[in-house]
Every structure is written in C-alpha cells, then in structure tokens.
Design an enzyme around this catalytic site. Structure first.
Site, short mmCIF file in Angstrom:
data_model
loop_
_atom_site.label_atom_id
_atom_site.label_comp_id
_atom_site.label_asym_id
_atom_site.label_seq_id
_atom_site.Cartn_x
_atom_site.Cartn_y
_atom_site.Cartn_z
N TRP A 1 -70.13 -16.73 8.03
CA TRP A 1 -68.70 -16.95 7.78
C TRP A 1 -67.94 -17.10 9.09
CZ3 TRP A 1 -64.86 -12.67 8.30
CH2 TRP A 1 -63.56 -13.14 8.08
N ASN B 1 -65.78 -19.96 12.00
CA ASN B 1 -66.02 -20.76 13.20
C ASN B 1 -66.66 -19.91 14.29
OD1 ASN B 1 -65.42 -22.85 15.34
ND2 ASN B 1 -64.05 -21.21 16.00
N SER C 1 -57.76 -24.54 5.88
CA SER C 1 -58.21 -23.53 6.84
C SER C 1 -58.37 -24.10 8.24
CB SER C 1 -59.55 -22.96 6.36
OG SER C 1 -60.30 -22.44 7.43
#
Lengths: 198, 198
Positions: free
Chosen positions: A183, A185, A15
């Site tokens: 959840w 960045n 990811s």
C-alpha cells in the site's frame, strides 16, 4: 506455488499518491520482468467498507499533505499542480477508464486522467475534461460518455472495489503480486525488493 | 534565514515505525553533517490532540501492519519481534528517557528501549525491563525510577508533546529541520534529499 504472472495496480485518480506511484510503476514492473495490470477502483468505496479515511480528514495531516506531495513530485521530477477541485469525485473518470479498457486503452487513459488532474490541476469531474482525455488516447468521446452509463460498467467498478477490499486493501494506491499486498507510493522500494527476490 | 543547526527526532517507543527510523537516522544525520537531537514525546497525546489515530485502529490496516513491518526490518537488516504487549503504554519509558537525558544518556536509552521492545519483543511497561535498560546505559535503576516521578519530568514530557503538536506533528516518528517537518520512517528519503539540498 506458481509465480504470479502480473503486478496489479489498483488506482483511483482522486488519490495524489496514486498519481505519484503511477509515474514510477511502469519502469519498476519492466525492470522486474513482470506485466502490469491497471485496475480502476473507487477509493471512496474502500474507505466506506474499511472505516479508513482520507489523510486530509485529520486537519494536521491535511496541512502536511501539500508539502509532502511537492517533495515527492520534486524527487520524482514530475509536475504537480494541486487541483482546486480536491477532493475530486472520481467515479465518472473510473467508469470512463473501464470503457477505455474495452479498447485496450486502459493504461493510457489512466496516465492521461491522472496527469490532467495532478499534473495540470484540472477538474476530472468536468465532462469536458473527461471528453478531452478520452480523445487524447484515441477514443471517441461521445461513445465513451454513452458506454459509461452501462450497468455492466458500473457493476465492474463496484466489483473491482469489492475485490480489492476482500483481498485486504484499505487505501490507494494498492498493489498486489498474487496475495502479497503493498500500500502506498512510499512502498515502491519494498515492492521492488519483493519482486527482485521472487 | 539561519541554517537550522539540528535535526530533531520526536520519538515514542510505542511506535514500530519510529524504531525502524531510529536504526537509520544517525547515519543519515552524520552523512548530512547535521547534529541529531532525540526528543521523547507521547504519541498517545499527539493522537488525542490532533484527532489522528493509530494505524491498527483500522482493522485492515492492522492486518497489513505486521507484514509491512517485517518487510522494512528485512530491507534494513534489523531484528523485529512483534511484542505481545502491543500496543504498549510508553509513558514510563518516555519519562525514563528524559531522566537519561539529564545524564547525557538520552540517545543511548532511546536506542536501548526501542531495541528491547521491537527487536526483542519485551514489555516496556514492565518496571524490570525499564530498570535493566537503564542499567545497560550506565544509569542506576533505582535513581532513575525515583527521578521519573518528579513533576519536572512529567511536565517536560507534556511540554515536548505539546510543542510537537503546535509545530504540526500528528504521528511518529516526526522529524524537524527548523520549520520543515517530515513524518514517518518512509519519509527518510525525502528528509535526506532535503538535507542535501539545504
């Protein structure tokens, strides 16, 4: 209610947003006076369990992804080289990360494998890249490669993944402070605000 | 390349993240010295055209959504009351917004309809709510209700939606500065950085 003693960071090197978050999370945890716990989990398993899917599975999102990632990397002043091997099969890297944990090198290995994949564009499914990364954090590559095959390690990765799903995760990166889940960045500002208010 | 003269904001009141972004975007545009152009579009049409889907269609995402929205509202210090009518059918509101544009009340109507829906939890598919919102920005409710049925208005909404999709949109809110696209309330920091560098 007792204060949660740690910030849990569920990460998968497949990811790119997890890579970006990883470049910021240690400073955030330090500034918030909370210990950081790196927890490898398999994003593919999370998608399968929740019915969620990778952004690139929607064509228009996939086209936007690359530009979006470049912008974040530029904002954070970190290198980004999109790997030819995307999307990566990260299962071997994650097992290696669990082996690294046994020698207290979990965070160092996590940083190194994500930097190799997203900072340098290297193929993390390549055994040579894994070996080099293990050596770079002071581990003996052959020992890691052997230990990675242990049922205990495979089970631990599955258990981490199942636990994250049971606690509500559906993507990566996922952070927990006790029961509070964050959840992405792009939720680091919310996580920071939450830790400062706690 | 000529500098884009405006920041285009594609909005649909059915989207809570669009409401959040709307509470911040005017100040951001003003500080960046760029004019803001509010453009109604139908998010449902965008999903249909791109194969994307609403977050709440993944159960675990839906459970997280409410907490996430509350955190943003708290960070922004804006009211949030989750509407019982969620997910809303926003087509009538969007047509009303296009009618409001004809009297230069597009932005005022956009702000008012999103505040009614997400700030107060009111049902924007209710004709009485639409009428009251129209009146609140100085429009005559019956005139708006009649004009909303014009083929020209229906076509304009479809054209806005098709245009956004053709330019790469797959969700809401979507911002454009010329060809540069930014998706999501959480990309306002990237949009701001982009405008400051331009």
């Amino acid at each position: 209610m007792p204060q949660p003693s740690s910030l849990e960071f569920f990460w998968d090197p497949a990811s790119p947003y997890t890579y970006l978050a990883a470049t910021r999370i240690e400073k955030l945890a330090e500034e918030s006076g909370i210990s950081l716990r790196w927890r490898p989990f398999l994003l593919g398993g999370v998608f399968k369990a929740t019915g969620n899917r990778a952004p690139a599975e929607v064509a228009a999102k996939g086209r936007y992804l690359f530009e979006d990632l470049q912008r974040w990397a530029s904002l954070y002043s970190v290198p980004l080289r999109f790997p030819d091997s995307f999307p990566a099969n990260s299962i071997q890297s994650l097992r290696a990360a669990l082996v690294a944990e046994e020698s207290d090198q979990g965070p160092a290995f996590a940083r190194a494998i994500m930097a190799a994949h997203w900072g340098e564009g290297r193929d993390i499914n390549d055994a040579a890249v894994l070996a080099e990364t293990a050596e770079s954090v002071g581990l003996e590559a052959d020992t890691v490669a052997q230990r990675m095959q242990a049922q205990e390690i495979k089970d631990q990765l599955r258990a981490n993944t199942d636990e994250a799903v049971a606690r509500g995760a559906f993507g990566a990166p996922t952070f927990f402070v006790g029961d509070a889940m964050f959840w992405g960045n792009d939720r680091l500002p919310l996580l920071k605000a939450y830790l400062q208010e706690s």
